[in-house]
Design a protein around this motif. Structure first.
Motif, short mmCIF file in Angstrom:
data_model
loop_
_atom_site.label_atom_id
_atom_site.label_comp_id
_atom_site.label_asym_id
_atom_site.label_seq_id
_atom_site.Cartn_x
_atom_site.Cartn_y
_atom_site.Cartn_z
N ARG A 196 36.72 28.16 53.41
CA ARG A 196 35.54 28.41 52.58
C ARG A 196 34.26 27.89 53.23
NH1 ARG A 196 34.81 26.30 46.36
NH2 ARG A 196 32.75 27.17 46.09
N THR B 179 43.94 34.59 50.98
CA THR B 179 43.00 34.25 49.90
C THR B 179 42.93 32.74 49.72
OG1 THR B 179 43.40 36.35 48.79
CG2 THR B 179 42.45 34.58 47.47
N LEU B 180 44.09 32.08 49.69
CA LEU B 180 44.10 30.62 49.56
C LEU B 180 43.38 29.96 50.72
CD1 LEU B 180 47.72 29.92 48.25
CD2 LEU B 180 45.57 29.78 46.97
N THR C 74 34.90 32.42 44.77
CA THR C 74 36.18 31.73 44.59
C THR C 74 36.82 32.14 43.28
OG1 THR C 74 35.43 29.85 45.90
CG2 THR C 74 37.26 29.45 44.40
N LEU D 209 39.60 30.39 50.24
CA LEU D 209 39.05 29.69 49.07
C LEU D 209 39.17 28.18 49.18
CD1 LEU D 209 40.21 32.06 46.22
CD2 LEU D 209 38.14 32.16 47.61
N THR D 210 39.82 27.71 50.24
CA THR D 210 39.97 26.26 50.45
C THR D 210 39.44 25.89 51.82
OG1 THR D 210 42.27 26.60 51.18
CG2 THR D 210 41.94 26.06 48.85
N TYR E 159 38.11 36.10 43.64
CA TYR E 159 39.29 36.30 44.48
C TYR E 159 40.42 35.34 44.09
CZ TYR E 159 36.80 39.64 47.32
OH TYR E 159 36.11 40.75 47.75
N GLY E 160 40.08 34.15 43.65
CA GLY E 160 41.10 33.20 43.19
C GLY E 160 41.82 33.72 41.96
N SER E 161 41.08 34.33 41.04
CA SER E 161 41.69 34.90 39.83
C SER E 161 42.66 36.01 40.18
CB SER E 161 40.61 35.44 38.89
OG SER E 161 39.78 34.41 38.44
N VAL F 56 45.77 34.41 41.64
CA VAL F 56 46.56 33.78 40.58
C VAL F 56 47.30 34.84 39.77
CG1 VAL F 56 46.39 32.52 38.39
CG2 VAL F 56 45.22 31.66 40.41
#
Length: 199
Positions: A137, A129-130, A159, A133-134, A162-164, A167
């Motif tokens: 992306r 995921t990281l 972002t 999203l970075t 999936y980022g939530s 986290v």
């Protein structure tokens, strides 16, 4: 238009990002033996990601194919983005969704937990995921880019979603005693450090 996944880049970056989780798993019981189950867990997470893509393509009545793009393993969806953007969105989102569901199942299941294999599974999900999203992306064939091309969601919304989830999984891991020191690594003097150093 075909979708392409870049598993080898994710695996390399993810293992580097997730070194702290492995190091934390190496106590006196696992010293020297934690790498194999950790990597097996990490690879299992990546395979679940790719299986999500394949299963979705098949469920949508398409025929996924396998090949190489720039010497990297590639899964082609068999879906035409212009004619069937909704199906392409489902295909592109299936990998990250599969990993998020797998991580959620591991975290929700009542069990002793905290093994190197489990840490590898969780690190693989969060690491992928990281990555997406970075660094991943903006790739022309990334899952996030393809989801945004369907115009169902934009990259910021993807972002955020999936980022939530990543986290929240990170917070749950940090508060769960079974995964003590998941985000830390020991230095040469035995002190715990947060994160990892890329050399």
């Amino acid at each position: 238009m075909h979708f392409v996944t870049r598993a080898s880049r994710r695996l390399t970056l993810g293992v580097g990002l997730c070194y702290p989780a492995l190091a934390a798993a190496q106590d006196s019981t696992y010293a020297g033996h934690a790498w194999r189950p950790f990597i097996a867990g990490f690879v299992t997470s990546i395979l679940a990601h790719e299986a999500g893509h394949v299963a979705t393509s098949l469920a949508l009545g398409k025929r996924p194919t396998f090949g190489f793009a720039d010497a990297r393993p590639t899964i082609y969806s068999g879906i035409n983005l212009r004619l069937e953007p909704h199906k392409q969105f489902l295909f592109s989102s299936a990998g990250l969704t599969a990993q998020s569901l797998l991580d959620e199942a591991v975290l929700d299941r009542p069990h002793a937990g905290g093994s190197p294999f489990e840490r590898g599974l969780l690190a693989g999900g969060i690491g992928t995921t990281l990555f997406y999203l970075t660094v991943g992306r903006w790739g022309s064939v990334s899952d996030v880019d393809f989801m945004a091309r369907t115009h169902a969601l934009n990259k910021t919304q993807i972002t955020f979603i999936y980022g939530s989830i990543a986290v929240l999984h990170g917070v749950r891991i940090s508060r769960d005693g079974r995964y003590a020191n998941f985000f830390m690594r020991p230095d040469r003097d035995g002190r715990l450090l947060i994160g990892t150093r890329m050399e």
